[in-house]
Structure formats: C-alpha cells, structure tokens
Design an enzyme around this catalytic site. Structure first.
Site, PDB file in Angstrom:
ATOM      1  N   GLU A 108       0.860  -1.197   0.000  1.00 54.78           N
ATOM      2  CA  GLU A 108       0.000   0.000   0.000  1.00 54.78           C
ATOM      3  C   GLU A 108       0.899   1.251   0.000  1.00 54.78           C
ATOM      4  O   GLU A 108       1.982   1.238   0.594  1.00 54.78           O
ATOM      5  CB  GLU A 108      -0.833  -0.016   1.294  1.00 54.78           C
ATOM      6  CG  GLU A 108      -1.704   1.198   1.540  1.00 54.78           C
ATOM      7  CD  GLU A 108      -2.260   1.242   2.973  1.00 54.78           C
ATOM      8  OE1 GLU A 108      -1.514   0.970   3.938  1.00 54.78           O
ATOM      9  OE2 GLU A 108      -3.454   1.560   3.124  1.00 54.78           O
ATOM     10  N   ASN A 113      -7.068   6.369  -1.408  1.00 56.47           N
ATOM     11  CA  ASN A 113      -5.964   5.436  -1.172  1.00 56.47           C
ATOM     12  C   ASN A 113      -6.235   4.262  -2.119  1.00 56.47           C
ATOM     13  O   ASN A 113      -7.158   3.483  -1.886  1.00 56.47           O
ATOM     14  CB  ASN A 113      -5.985   5.009   0.305  1.00 56.47           C
ATOM     15  CG  ASN A 113      -4.786   4.169   0.676  1.00 56.47           C
ATOM     16  OD1 ASN A 113      -4.090   3.632  -0.190  1.00 56.47           O
ATOM     17  ND2 ASN A 113      -4.558   4.014   1.966  1.00 56.47           N
ATOM     18  N   LYS A 171      -9.573   2.247  -1.620  1.00 55.42           N
ATOM     19  CA  LYS A 171      -9.721   1.655  -0.275  1.00 55.42           C
ATOM     20  C   LYS A 171     -11.049   2.052   0.368  1.00 55.42           C
ATOM     21  O   LYS A 171     -11.354   3.256   0.504  1.00 55.42           O
ATOM     22  CB  LYS A 171      -8.543   2.100   0.596  1.00 55.42           C
ATOM     23  CG  LYS A 171      -8.494   1.479   1.984  1.00 55.42           C
ATOM     24  CD  LYS A 171      -7.180   1.897   2.667  1.00 55.42           C
ATOM     25  CE  LYS A 171      -7.021   1.324   4.060  1.00 55.42           C
ATOM     26  NZ  LYS A 171      -5.720   1.744   4.651  1.00 55.42           N
ATOM     27  N   GLU A 197      -5.792   8.874   7.950  1.00 55.33           N
ATOM     28  CA  GLU A 197      -6.314   8.443   6.638  1.00 55.33           C
ATOM     29  C   GLU A 197      -7.635   9.120   6.306  1.00 55.33           C
ATOM     30  O   GLU A 197      -7.929   9.393   5.143  1.00 55.33           O
ATOM     31  CB  GLU A 197      -6.441   6.923   6.582  1.00 55.33           C
ATOM     32  CG  GLU A 197      -5.097   6.241   6.433  1.00 55.33           C
ATOM     33  CD  GLU A 197      -5.206   4.819   5.964  1.00 55.33           C
ATOM     34  OE1 GLU A 197      -5.794   4.556   4.903  1.00 55.33           O
ATOM     35  OE2 GLU A 197      -4.699   3.937   6.692  1.00 55.33           O
ATOM     36  N   CYS A 237      -4.764  -2.872   3.091  1.00 53.75           N
ATOM     37  CA  CYS A 237      -4.437  -2.785   4.514  1.00 53.75           C
ATOM     38  C   CYS A 237      -5.602  -3.055   5.454  1.00 53.75           C
ATOM     39  O   CYS A 237      -5.981  -4.185   5.667  1.00 53.75           O
ATOM     40  CB  CYS A 237      -3.763  -1.455   4.825  1.00 53.75           C
ATOM     41  SG  CYS A 237      -2.942  -1.523   6.427  1.00 53.75           S
ATOM     42  N   ASN A 283       0.418  -1.040   5.378  1.00 56.39           N
ATOM     43  CA  ASN A 283       1.360  -0.287   6.228  1.00 56.39           C
ATOM     44  C   ASN A 283       0.759  -0.351   7.630  1.00 56.39           C
ATOM     45  O   ASN A 283      -0.205   0.363   7.916  1.00 56.39           O
ATOM     46  CB  ASN A 283       1.407   1.196   5.853  1.00 56.39           C
ATOM     47  CG  ASN A 283       2.190   1.503   4.602  1.00 56.39           C
ATOM     48  OD1 ASN A 283       3.344   1.895   4.646  1.00 56.39           O
ATOM     49  ND2 ASN A 283       1.532   1.343   3.461  1.00 56.39           N
TER      50      ASN A 283
HETATM   51  N1  CDV Z   1      -2.781   1.492   6.649  1.00 57.68           N
HETATM   52  C1  CDV Z   1      -3.713   0.921   7.447  1.00 57.68           C
HETATM   53  O1  CDV Z   1      -4.863   0.752   7.061  1.00 57.68           O
HETATM   54  N2  CDV Z   1      -3.315   0.601   8.696  1.00 57.68           N
HETATM   55  C2  CDV Z   1      -4.244   0.065   9.649  1.00 57.68           C
HETATM   56  C3  CDV Z   1      -3.990   0.636  11.020  1.00 57.68           C
HETATM   57  C4  CDV Z   1      -5.290   0.737  11.786  1.00 57.68           C
HETATM   58  C5  CDV Z   1      -3.054  -0.046  11.872  1.00 57.68           C
HETATM   59  C6  CDV Z   1      -4.237  -1.458   9.681  1.00 57.68           C
HETATM   60  O2  CDV Z   1      -5.337  -2.017   9.777  1.00 57.68           O
HETATM   61  O3  CDV Z   1      -3.192  -2.102   9.638  1.00 57.68           O
END
Ligand code: CDV
Length: 312
Positions: free
Chosen positions: A47, A110, A127, A146, A172, A197
């Site tokens: 991501e 995103n 996303k 975000e 993610c 991430n």
């Molecule tokens: N980039 C993300 O979406 N990170 C989220 C946060 C909440 C840690 C994740 O679900 O990993």
C-alpha cells in the site's frame, strides 16, 4: 490449461520522508528484476508504495500535501515499473495515493491498480475501510490521518478476469473486515492482492506491539483466504520510517489457509510461492459452496446496520 502462477510478494523496507518517488520505484524495479530471475509471473507491492506512510503526519501546506498524490497511473515516475512488467511478462499490483478530478471536484483516494502481464492497467481499487481519524489528535502518540487524506473508496470490491484467473484487490485495514473477502468471493475471486502499512505499536494501546500486530494480520488474512476459498498475498511496507516502526510479516496464503511463504526481514525482500488457481476449486465446491450452504435471509443485519444495536 494450467493456471499456475508464481507469485512474488515484494515487501518494501522503510521509505523515509525525504526519499524520492524515483528512488522507491528503482527499489521496486530491482525487486521485479529479482522476481523475473526467480520465474515469477505476478508481483504484489505494498500500500502507498511510492512514499513514506504520510498519514502519520498532519500536513496543511497545500504544496506539500499535493506531493503525496498521483494524478495518473502510469505516470513518468512509475513508468519504469510498467515497462519492466511488459518486458518480463509479469503482472503486478501497486498501492498509491490517487488524486482524481471527477464531476468538477478534486478527490483523493488510497488506491491500487492491477496490471496484467503486458503492462496494461486492467483495474483500479479505492480503499473502502479507512482507519484512523480526520483531524489532528493530540492524545495519540502518532497520527493516523487516513480520514483526513482520503475519502472512502466508491468502487466497492470488484474483481477482474485477467491472467487466466479471477483477481481482486484490497488495501491494509480492509483485511480485518470479513465483508471485504466475502464480496469478492461472491464474484468467484481466486487471488486477492493486498498491500499494507501497519504501525508496530497501537497508538491507543501502547502495550500492543509487534508480535500481537503480526498475529492479528496473519489471523485475518488466513481466515479470509480459507473462508472464501482464495489465495491472498498480503504484502507490507515494513521497518523504521523516520522513527516510526511498521510491522513486516508479509505472507502468501493458500485457500486452505496455510501460509506458503513469509518474509523474514523488515527490508526490501521478495517472497515467492507457486499458486495453482485450480486449488481454489475443491473448497469452492465443498465446504464453501456458497450456492448450497449460505443463508443470506439471516444476514440482513450485515447490510442494513453499521454499528451495534444492543438487545433491550
Ligand atoms: N494502513 C492501514 O490501514 N493501517 C491500519 C492501522 C489501523 C493499523 C491497519 O489495519 O493495519
């Protein structure tokens, strides 16, 4: 017809805020060259793979803000990836921050793209599940903005027939929501590409650290793969970005839920797995034969309700 693809999971180590997008792309090209040497035909990148994980910073200056986003894909910076894709016959998935001019408005998402083995974009995903908050939060040890930088994706969870299979994408936090996988599985998905991430520390629960964060990541991805009879490649941007650690733990998962390959480092690292898309068929025709076993008349709350409604 063989439907075997050799998948490369191209985990990236940290991208510091000062690192250029050109440098990040050069690192990804090196991973794609390695994937080619190892016989891969599809590569999954993380991501927001072109920049540091910028939602941890509260940036108001419009010029700085705009630098995080891509107005088109491919563009001059990312073109080397698309050229290598066509040269090597490797399809790929890439996460990036998207700026779109639509209906007279500037919109930010995103996003990720699915690129086939001729270097052509076949699909884009935006996303859906944006974690974090929309305004600077002084209570947190670091920000997760975000909801400030992006609006929720408006495409849902489409899938694409490409590369002799049915491919889907998510990003993610989407991996923690069972609906993500199920909506794609109801369209027959066989391979889900997913970049992430994930900070190594929970900013609202400091005792929750690396091991537990990786456990939750594995748990959701393996369950999503098994319960939906699909391969999933979940690929991290990892390591310490300007003092902010991100978990690694990239995995490629079989429809049985078994992990086929796992990253060992928090650096640029290619993991590979041979994925026979026909391995999805047994599960799709037996325990998860949706047409025979699902009872949607009992699932209405899932689409009619967002938050919890407690009993009287
Ligand atoms: N980039 C993300 O979406 N990170 C989220 C946060 C909440 C840690 C994740 O679900 O990993």
């Amino acid at each position: 017809m063989s439907r075997v693809i050799k998948v490369g999971g191209a985990q990236l180590g940290p991208i510091q805020r000062a690192e250029s997008k050109e440098s990040a792309v050069a690192r990804m090209v090196a991973l794609m060259e390695q994937a080619h040497r190892e016989g891969c035909t599809f590569v999954v990148f993380p991501e927001l793979a072109l920049t540091t994980f910028f939602p941890r910073y509260y940036v108001e200056d419009p010029t700085e803000f705009a630098k995080f986003y891509e107005r088109e894909m491919p563009n001059p910076v990312t073109r080397p990836l698309f050229e290598k894709s066509a040269e090597y016959g490797i399809g790929f998935y890439l996460g990036f921050a998207e700026l779109a001019e639509e209906d007279g408005k500037t919109r930010h998402f995103n996003s990720s793209v699915l690129v086939d083995q001729s270097g052509r974009v076949v699909g884009k995903y935006r996303k859906v599940h944006l974690p974090g908050h929309g305004e600077f939060d002084p209570e947190r040890s670091f920000q997760h903005l975000e909801k400030y930088y992006f609006e929720p994706g408006d495409y849902g969870f489409p899938v694409w027939r490409s590369m002799d299979g049915i491919f889907g994408m998510c990003l993610c936090n989407d991996r923690r929501w069972p609906e993500t996988y199920r909506v794609m599985a109801l369209q027959g998905v066989e391979f889900i590409a997913l970049g992430y991430n994930t900070p190594s520390v929970n900013s609202q629960r400091p005792e929750e650290r690396g091991d537990e964060r990786i456990f939750h990541s594995d748990l959701t991805v393996q369950a999503g793969a098994y319960q939906n009879a699909t391969f999933v490649a979940a690929i991290a941007k990892a390591g310490n970005e300007d003092g902010n650690p991100l978990i690694g733990g990239s995995i490629i998962v079989h429809p049985s839920g078994r992990v086929l390959a796992r990253a060992e480092t928090e650096e640029d690292e290619l993991i590979t797995a041979v994925c026979d898309l026909d391995d999805t068929i047994f599960y799709k025709q037996t325990i998860f034969d949706f047409a025979r076993h699902r009872r949607p008349e009992h699932y209405t709350r899932i689409v009619e309700q967002t938050g919890v409604i407690l009993p009287d």
